[in-house]
Design a protein around this motif. Structure first.
Motif, PDB file in Angstrom:
ATOM      1  N   GLY A 283       0.804  -1.213   0.000  1.00  0.00           N
ATOM      2  CA  GLY A 283       0.000   0.000   0.000  1.00  0.00           C
ATOM      3  C   GLY A 283       0.832   1.255   0.000  1.00  0.00           C
ATOM      4  O   GLY A 283       1.652   1.470  -0.889  1.00  0.00           O
ATOM      5  N   SER A 284       0.678   2.086   1.023  1.00  0.00           N
ATOM      6  CA  SER A 284       1.257   3.428   1.023  1.00  0.00           C
ATOM      7  C   SER A 284       2.048   3.705   2.293  1.00  0.00           C
ATOM      8  O   SER A 284       1.618   3.362   3.398  1.00  0.00           O
ATOM      9  CB  SER A 284       0.128   4.462   0.888  1.00  0.00           C
ATOM     10  OG  SER A 284       0.603   5.763   1.119  1.00  0.00           O
ATOM     11  N   LEU A 285       3.185   4.345   2.126  1.00  0.00           N
ATOM     12  CA  LEU A 285       3.913   4.927   3.257  1.00  0.00           C
ATOM     13  C   LEU A 285       3.665   6.424   3.361  1.00  0.00           C
ATOM     14  O   LEU A 285       4.115   7.061   4.310  1.00  0.00           O
ATOM     15  CB  LEU A 285       5.417   4.661   3.118  1.00  0.00           C
ATOM     16  CG  LEU A 285       5.847   3.198   3.248  1.00  0.00           C
ATOM     17  CD1 LEU A 285       7.341   3.058   3.010  1.00  0.00           C
ATOM     18  CD2 LEU A 285       5.470   2.633   4.615  1.00  0.00           C
ATOM     19  N   GLY A 307      -1.398   4.082  -3.980  1.00  0.00           N
ATOM     20  CA  GLY A 307      -1.772   5.301  -3.275  1.00  0.00           C
ATOM     21  C   GLY A 307      -0.675   6.340  -3.335  1.00  0.00           C
ATOM     22  O   GLY A 307       0.136   6.379  -4.265  1.00  0.00           O
ATOM     23  N   ASN A 308      -0.603   7.181  -2.314  1.00  0.00           N
ATOM     24  CA  ASN A 308       0.341   8.293  -2.296  1.00  0.00           C
ATOM     25  C   ASN A 308       1.664   7.856  -1.680  1.00  0.00           C
ATOM     26  O   ASN A 308       1.739   7.569  -0.483  1.00  0.00           O
ATOM     27  CB  ASN A 308      -0.256   9.466  -1.502  1.00  0.00           C
ATOM     28  CG  ASN A 308       0.601  10.725  -1.593  1.00  0.00           C
ATOM     29  OD1 ASN A 308       1.758  10.673  -2.001  1.00  0.00           O
ATOM     30  ND2 ASN A 308       0.034  11.848  -1.208  1.00  0.00           N
ATOM     31  N   ASN A 309       2.682   7.790  -2.522  1.00  0.00           N
ATOM     32  CA  ASN A 309       4.056   7.556  -2.057  1.00  0.00           C
ATOM     33  C   ASN A 309       4.987   8.609  -2.656  1.00  0.00           C
ATOM     34  O   ASN A 309       6.150   8.326  -2.957  1.00  0.00           O
ATOM     35  CB  ASN A 309       4.511   6.157  -2.455  1.00  0.00           C
ATOM     36  CG  ASN A 309       3.790   5.061  -1.691  1.00  0.00           C
ATOM     37  OD1 ASN A 309       4.078   4.804  -0.532  1.00  0.00           O
ATOM     38  ND2 ASN A 309       2.828   4.412  -2.338  1.00  0.00           N
ATOM     39  N   ASP A 310       4.480   9.818  -2.815  1.00  0.00           N
ATOM     40  CA  ASP A 310       5.228  10.882  -3.478  1.00  0.00           C
ATOM     41  C   ASP A 310       6.601  11.070  -2.841  1.00  0.00           C
ATOM     42  O   ASP A 310       6.733  11.149  -1.609  1.00  0.00           O
ATOM     43  CB  ASP A 310       4.469  12.209  -3.404  1.00  0.00           C
ATOM     44  CG  ASP A 310       3.203  12.204  -4.244  1.00  0.00           C
ATOM     45  OD1 ASP A 310       2.909  11.164  -4.864  1.00  0.00           O
ATOM     46  OD2 ASP A 310       2.512  13.238  -4.270  1.00  0.00           O
ATOM     47  N   ASN A 311       7.622  11.129  -3.706  1.00  0.00           N
ATOM     48  CA  ASN A 311       8.997  11.438  -3.285  1.00  0.00           C
ATOM     49  C   ASN A 311       9.584  10.389  -2.341  1.00  0.00           C
ATOM     50  O   ASN A 311      10.543  10.675  -1.610  1.00  0.00           O
ATOM     51  CB  ASN A 311       9.070  12.826  -2.629  1.00  0.00           C
ATOM     52  CG  ASN A 311       8.523  13.903  -3.543  1.00  0.00           C
ATOM     53  OD1 ASN A 311       8.836  13.940  -4.731  1.00  0.00           O
ATOM     54  ND2 ASN A 311       7.668  14.763  -3.003  1.00  0.00           N
ATOM     55  N   LEU A 312       9.042   9.201  -2.381  1.00  0.00           N
ATOM     56  CA  LEU A 312       9.616   8.094  -1.612  1.00  0.00           C
ATOM     57  C   LEU A 312      11.015   7.778  -2.128  1.00  0.00           C
ATOM     58  O   LEU A 312      11.265   7.785  -3.329  1.00  0.00           O
ATOM     59  CB  LEU A 312       8.719   6.860  -1.754  1.00  0.00           C
ATOM     60  CG  LEU A 312       9.258   5.534  -1.196  1.00  0.00           C
ATOM     61  CD1 LEU A 312       9.294   5.582   0.325  1.00  0.00           C
ATOM     62  CD2 LEU A 312       8.391   4.362  -1.678  1.00  0.00           C
ATOM     63  N   VAL A 313      11.936   7.463  -1.212  1.00  0.00           N
ATOM     64  CA  VAL A 313      13.278   7.015  -1.560  1.00  0.00           C
ATOM     65  C   VAL A 313      13.477   5.619  -0.976  1.00  0.00           C
ATOM     66  O   VAL A 313      13.303   5.402   0.228  1.00  0.00           O
ATOM     67  CB  VAL A 313      14.354   7.976  -1.023  1.00  0.00           C
ATOM     68  CG1 VAL A 313      15.752   7.432  -1.321  1.00  0.00           C
ATOM     69  CG2 VAL A 313      14.189   9.370  -1.624  1.00  0.00           C
TER      70      VAL A 313
END
Length: 713
Positions: A283-285, A307-313
């Motif tokens: 899912g999402s962090l 879902g939203n994981n914008d700018n995840l590294v």
């Protein structure tokens, strides 16, 4: 100084040194790998082999060492180390152990080996067979080993096939950060006996905005965590803090700010069940999160992100022995960076972006080292906008997989095809590509696939190294079999060494420009250019200059080149035009150009009516010495006699045509089979054959049921 990195390849150690102008491909790894086949052994070396379903085909370097109980393989330590990880296989249903010797002295510790996590069956995946034969097991040696020391592994109570050994100097356990909340303060059992799920939940709730500390030890979680946001989960190091969980985080949304680092999550997933969220993260962090320094093993998927994981590294992690993907950005990934990771023995795509529901946008896979995905690709990009695949090192793909796939295969809707610019730069592919059992033909090391829709994005492939591909280097295909276009592709700067069949395998219509592509050790021919379905349209290769070593073209589209097979001697009686791409200035109704080269004299091409002149053009695939044309109309007596005025033209580039035979009236008469023969001047060489029809006494259009071109008079 150039950057160097040691990687596991065919002949023991290989140091890949990049020019000073470019970073080395792959991750900077904390360990050095040594191939078992390069070590001393009393066992038996197996391989090399690329046959689906064999132990050797799934091994690193396509070779390994088989040990019966009591036999050994002895490695020379390549560096100082205090820890060892071994990739191995044992027969299905068996278990045993490996005794460890350092300079002849047996250690008290052993490495347990088991088939529990191996031999996966996925019968619902077309072309799959039992796979995932190998597993990984690790051991802290309890002493330091120096470079040059002898480290032996001895099979006990089972036959063990040893593939590769990773030597690592593991740092001591890190200390608890000030102000952090330890899971043990909330009741976690560091012996691994009790259930620590609630303790982890309580620590996360108490540490909002801070750090949850996972001390050295082993912790068992029996259900997944959710509601994880605005918190750091930190361990003492991936060899020291171990969480036993097959479903670590499962949540559909998060406000973000989640940072997970420096511990191991090791599951108990033994089969692939796609309906189960048996993943490290499902899912999402949330936005602005990170995952780093993790050891992830025995899960279905490492990270399945929605879902939203914008700018995840996601960086500097190890993904081992997943039954499906290592990581999948399953739509809506924006600005995600996946870099510096090591992935071995994934059961599907090692790294994938799949633009389902919403496109993955401006995300990247960079400087990852990927080896032995055993049912799909090293890296797969399924749709998405402005995606980057850069400086990755990928080796030993198996069935159904290329090293890198750039694809519009959608699997399901709503899917968002490739768009914008797809950047594929600086990647090194070693022994990648495989035989596809569904298509019964090979997959290239790097594949561009218009599976469900034409490739409209700009695909820029630069600075690529392809070594020892068992089949082709670059493949252009429409995997759904509909002949959709793979176009807008530029390949600039590539070194191809020892490719088994061809450098370019073009199986669909489209276009690509090649510049500065050099090839040595080409197995069969430079180019296989046979778009499918026949007459769906040509694949145009534009020579942008600087290319060398792959100028020849495979001559027979009815056969697949086999590894190491030279171009067959051409049949002097063959029809050069049969099945080749054909185009026309126009067609009437269903009477399309391809019907003039389909081998059936009863079907025919007819031009637009009442609009002379009209022309039919056939791409022979390469420049050919053509001495004779046979032009046909359907043999039925219903086709009355007629005369067509035809000019024969030729071109080597498809743009500049010259007259071969001037305008001549040719009489077609059913009494003589409605067939005429046109002799061409000696010395005629052309690739593109054009027949321009300026008159027809029997019908106000150009008409041919077959156009045949022969190299003999």
């Amino acid at each position: 100084m150039p950057t160097a990195m040691t990687v596991a390849l065919a002949a023991g150690l290989l140091t890949a040194t990049a020019p000073t102008a470019r970073a080395a491909a792959g991750a900077t790894l904390p360990f050095t790998s040594v191939e078992a086949e390069s070590a001393t052994t009393t066992g038996m070396k197996i391989g090399p082999d690329h046959t689906q379903g064999t132990l050797a085909s799934e091994a690193s370097g396509r070779q390994a060492v088989r040990l019966n109980s009591g036999q050994r393989v002895e490695f020379t330590a390549p560096r100082a180390a205090n820890a060892l990880n071994v990739a191995y296989s044992v027969p299905d249903g068996q278990s045993g152990s490996l005794n460890v010797y350092v300079n002849g002295t047996r250690l008290a510790k052993t490495i347990a080996v088991t088939s529990k996590y191996s031999y996966v069956d996925t019968g619902w995946i077309a072309g799959a067979r039992t796979h995932h034969f190998y597993d990984n097991a690790r051991l802290l040696l309890g002493q330091n080993v120096q470079a040059g020391d002898k480290v032996a592994l001895e099979a006990t109570n089972a036959q063990v096939t040893v593939d590769v050994a990773d030597f690592e100097q593991v740092a001591g356990a890190a200390s608890q950060p000030a102000g952090s909340v330890s899971v043990t303060s909330k009741g976690a059992d560091l012996s691994g006996q009790g259930d620590s799920t609630q303790a982890f939940r309580d620590a996360i709730a108490s540490a909002q905005g801070g750090v949850v500390w996972i001390p050295p030890g082993e912790y068992r979680l029996t259900s997944s965590l959710s509601g994880v946001q605005n918190v750091t989960l930190q361990g003492a190091g991936s060899w020291h803090s171990v969480v036993r969980s097959s479903r670590f985080i499962d949540q559909s949304s998060s406000s973000g700010g989640v940072h997970i680092k420096d511990f191991a999550v090791i599951g108990e997933v033994t089969e692939r069940v796609d309906s189960n969220p048996d993943n490290f993260v499902n899912g999402s962090l949330g936005p602005n999160s990170s995952v780093s320094g993790m050891w992830l093993q025995h899960l279905k998927v490492g990270l399945w992100l929605m879902g939203n994981n914008d700018n995840l590294v996601v960086e500097n992690n190890r993904f081992l022995d997943m039954t499906a993907d290592g990581l999948n950005l399953n739509g809506n990934a924006r600005g995600v960076k996946v870099r510096g990771n090591f992935l071995r023995n994934q059961g599907d795509d090692a790294l994938a972006m799949w633009s389902l529901n919403a496109p993955d946008v401006s995300s990247s896979f960079e400087n990852n080292t990927i080896t032995q995905p055993n049912l799909a690709n090293g890296i797969a990009i399924y749709g998405g906008t402005d995606i980057t695949v850069r400086n990755n090192l990928i080796s030993d793909t198996n069935a159904l997989g290329s090293g890198i796939a750039i694809s519009n295969q959608k699997f399901m809707d709503p899917f968002h095809p490739l768009s914008g610019t797809i950047t594929v730069d600086g990647n090194t592919l070693v022994r990648t590509g495989a035989m596809n059992p569904n298509w019964n033909h090979p997959m290239g090391a790097l594949r561009v696939d218009s599976y469900d829709s034409a490739v409209e994005a700009q695909v820029k492939i630069t600075n690529t190294t392809i070594t020892d591909s068992p089949y082709s280097a670059f493949e252009f295909v429409s995997g759904g079999g509909r002949g959709l276009a793979a176009k807008n592709v530029t390949v600039d700067g590539a070194t191809v060494r020892n490719t088994g069949t061809v450098v370019v395998q073009a199986e669909t219509q489209g276009a690509a420009t090649f510049r500065n592509v050099t090839a040595t050790g080409v197995g069969a021919a430079g180019v296989y250019n046979c778009p499918y379905p026949a007459n769906s349209g040509p694949f145009t290769l534009t020579d942008g200059g600087g290319n060398s070593g792959w100028s020849s073209t495979w001559s027979d589209c009815s056969t697949w080149p086999q590894p190491g097979q030279s171009n067959p001697d051409p049949d002097p009686a063959r029809n050069l035009a049969k099945g080749r791409p054909a185009t026309a200035t126009g067609s009437q109704d269903i009477y399309t150009p391809g019907k003039a080269v389909d081998g059936d004299a009863n079907s025919y091409w007819e031009s637009v009516n009442n609009a002379f002149p009209q022309s039919l053009t056939i791409d022979l695939g390469s420049s050919e010495a053509v001495r004779r044309l046979v032009l046909k109309l359907p043999p039925s007596s219903a086709w009355g006699a007629r005369t067509q005025t035809v000019t024969v033209l030729g071109s080597t580039d498809g743009s500049n045509f010259s007259t071969v035979v001037g305008a001549t009236g040719y009489r077609f008469d059913p009494a003589t089979g409605n067939t005429v023969t046109v002799a061409l001047p000696g010395g005629t060489a052309l690739r593109h054959l054009r027949l321009s029809v300026s008159a027809n006494t029997g019908w106000p259009a150009g008409q041919f049921s077959e156009v045949e071109a022969y190299p003999t008079s």
